[in-house]
Design a protein around this motif. Structure first.
Motif, PDB file in Angstrom:
ATOM      1  N   ALA A   1       0.820  -1.215   0.000  1.00 40.28           N
ATOM      2  CA  ALA A   1       0.000   0.000   0.000  1.00 40.28           C
ATOM      3  C   ALA A   1       0.855   1.266   0.000  1.00 40.28           C
ATOM      4  O   ALA A   1       0.652   2.149  -0.841  1.00 40.28           O
ATOM      5  N   PRO A   2       1.848   1.393   0.901  1.00 37.57           N
ATOM      6  CA  PRO A   2       2.682   2.596   0.839  1.00 37.57           C
ATOM      7  C   PRO A   2       3.522   2.675  -0.429  1.00 37.57           C
ATOM      8  O   PRO A   2       3.827   3.765  -0.916  1.00 37.57           O
ATOM      9  N   LEU A   3       3.898   1.523  -0.980  1.00 39.94           N
ATOM     10  CA  LEU A   3       4.649   1.503  -2.235  1.00 39.94           C
ATOM     11  C   LEU A   3       3.818   2.094  -3.358  1.00 39.94           C
ATOM     12  O   LEU A   3       4.335   2.861  -4.194  1.00 39.94           O
ATOM     13  N   ARG A   4       2.539   1.756  -3.382  1.00 33.67           N
ATOM     14  CA  ARG A   4       1.664   2.206  -4.463  1.00 33.67           C
ATOM     15  C   ARG A   4       0.997   3.555  -4.180  1.00 33.67           C
ATOM     16  O   ARG A   4       0.371   4.134  -5.068  1.00 33.67           O
ATOM     17  N   ALA A   5       1.137   4.049  -2.953  1.00 36.74           N
ATOM     18  CA  ALA A   5       0.433   5.282  -2.575  1.00 36.74           C
ATOM     19  C   ALA A   5       1.062   6.530  -3.175  1.00 36.74           C
ATOM     20  O   ALA A   5       0.390   7.551  -3.333  1.00 36.74           O
ATOM     21  N   SER A   6       2.353   6.444  -3.494  1.00 43.25           N
ATOM     22  CA  SER A   6       3.043   7.643  -3.955  1.00 43.25           C
ATOM     23  C   SER A   6       4.246   7.249  -4.803  1.00 43.25           C
ATOM     24  O   SER A   6       4.827   6.177  -4.609  1.00 43.25           O
ATOM     25  N   GLU A   7       4.595   8.128  -5.741  1.00 41.91           N
ATOM     26  CA  GLU A   7       5.814   7.884  -6.514  1.00 41.91           C
ATOM     27  C   GLU A   7       7.063   8.150  -5.678  1.00 41.91           C
ATOM     28  O   GLU A   7       8.145   7.687  -6.001  1.00 41.91           O
ATOM     29  N   SER A   8       6.884   8.903  -4.599  1.00 43.87           N
ATOM     30  CA  SER A   8       7.971   9.110  -3.647  1.00 43.87           C
ATOM     31  C   SER A   8       8.114   7.876  -2.768  1.00 43.87           C
ATOM     32  O   SER A   8       7.151   7.145  -2.531  1.00 43.87           O
ATOM     33  N   ASP A   9       9.323   7.645  -2.258  1.00 45.03           N
ATOM     34  CA  ASP A   9       9.561   6.487  -1.392  1.00 45.03           C
ATOM     35  C   ASP A   9       9.479   6.835   0.093  1.00 45.03           C
ATOM     36  O   ASP A   9       9.801   6.000   0.941  1.00 45.03           O
ATOM     37  N   VAL A  10       9.024   8.044   0.417  1.00 42.87           N
ATOM     38  CA  VAL A  10       9.000   8.465   1.819  1.00 42.87           C
ATOM     39  C   VAL A  10       8.087   7.560   2.636  1.00 42.87           C
ATOM     40  O   VAL A  10       8.481   7.039   3.694  1.00 42.87           O
ATOM     41  N   GLN A  11       6.854   7.336   2.157  1.00 38.12           N
ATOM     42  CA  GLN A  11       5.924   6.482   2.904  1.00 38.12           C
ATOM     43  C   GLN A  11       6.433   5.045   2.980  1.00 38.12           C
ATOM     44  O   GLN A  11       6.276   4.384   4.007  1.00 38.12           O
TER      45      GLN A  11
END
Length: 334
Positions: A286-296
């Motif tokens: 889910a965090p991988l797909r939530a944003s193009e950034s890797d922060v999450q």
């Protein structure tokens, strides 16, 4: 400076094992049921997502990456993943990328694996008897695997055989397997069978062969010398002085190795298991797909590491397989 991954017991996490598929072309009796239900392909991380996930771990201090399955080499397009991940070997960010395989696809892929920067591989092989091999793998064929071993060594890959010690099955092959590896210049590691998943009619307790007994049998024929060598995993090593070869023992039951655990496992759906022998997991998909950034994603990785337990609860001492996991070994990735 990026803060390294350290768990609550001050163990630095430097080793990541990633399953790229739950599928396999074998059905080994200690690993899977014969009639497995596999995940829908849409639930699996794409190869690009696997690259991004693994790269995040490398950025956070992981130095060794092992690709597992199922059988990783049956994943369509998997060589593209190895080829792109090799950039971390080239940069020096990653010390080693390797694979655990059943050997069925090595004849096809050995040269490509070497070209992608792999130098050592683990091949699971529990018997050199063709009929017994077909019996234990259900679907496997030994000649295909032996051709794969030949191809791997020709390509320049150093091969280590992983053999699950199975009471009443490969006990009498102890010295045959040892001689086979000595003749071929391969290392050999024995593994105690672990209580992972429902395997139908098979009985875990009847399969269990303690490696203390196996080692004692080796000592009847060889001079066995303990070695300080560690390869980043749980194995302890000895040298057989008469042959000079190295033998490893992975003993989750007879000798709990959790105090030095430096590894975590990620499934092909992006679940992180910080202990093979515990059910606790966290979601990274889910965090991988939530944003193009890797922060999450990095925050989720750190939160998962903060939950890593002290150790597993595998135990056969009460004549039952305590600590049994509901998931199959193929789900977690070994």
């Amino acid at each position: 400076m990026i803060q390294p991954l350290v768990d609550p017991f001050q163990r630095a996490i430097s080793y990541l094992r990633v399953s790229v598929t739950d599928r396999c072309d074998f059905r080994c009796v200690y690993c899977m049921s014969e009639n497995m239900t596999f995940l829908p392909k849409k639930e699996l991380l794409s190869l690009e997502e696997l690259d991004r996930l693994c790269s995040a771990f490398v950025r956070l201090g992981v130095r060794k990456l092992r690709i597992t399955g199922g059988e990783p080499l049956v994943r369509r397009g998997i060589m593209t993943f190895f080829q792109t991940m090799s950039r971390h070997l080239d940069s020096g960010a990653l010390d080693e990328m390797t694979i655990t395989t059943n050997g069925s696809q090595l004849e096809k892929y050995a040269d490509d694996l070497y070209a992608a920067g792999l130098r050592r591989i683990n091949v699971s092989l529990d018997t050199l008897d063709e009929a017994k091999f077909a019996q234990i793998t259900r679907w496997g064929r030994l000649p295909q695997v032996l051709r794969g071993l030949d191809a791997a060594q020709r390509a320049g890959l150093k091969v280590k055989l992983n053999t699950v010690a199975l009471k009443g099955f490969n006990e009498e092959e102890l010295f045959t397997l040892t001689a086979f590896c000595a003749d071929r210049g391969m290392d050999l590691t024995f593994i105690e069978v672990m209580p992972m998943g429902d395997i139908g009619n098979e009985d875990r307790l009847s399969q269990y062969w303690a490696l203390t007994d196996l080692r004692a049998r080796l000592a009847e024929r060889f001079t066995v010398t303990d070695l300080p060598d560690r390869t980043g995993g749980p194995a302890r090593y000895v040298r057989l002085e008469e042959t000079g070869q190295k033998i490893g023992f992975i003993t989750p039951l007879t000798h709990n190795f959790c105090e030095s655990c430096n590894r975590v496992r990620v499934t092909c759906t992006g679940e992180i298991y910080t202990c093979l022998g515990q059910e606790g997991k966290s979601d990274l998909r889910a965090p991988l797909r939530a944003s193009e950034s890797d922060v999450q994603l990095e925050e989720a990785i750190r939160a998962a590491i903060a939950l890593k337990p002290r150790g597993h609860d595998f135990d056969y001492s009460r004549q039952r397989p305590d600590g049994q996991m509901s998931r199959h070994m193929s789900h977690t990735g070994g």
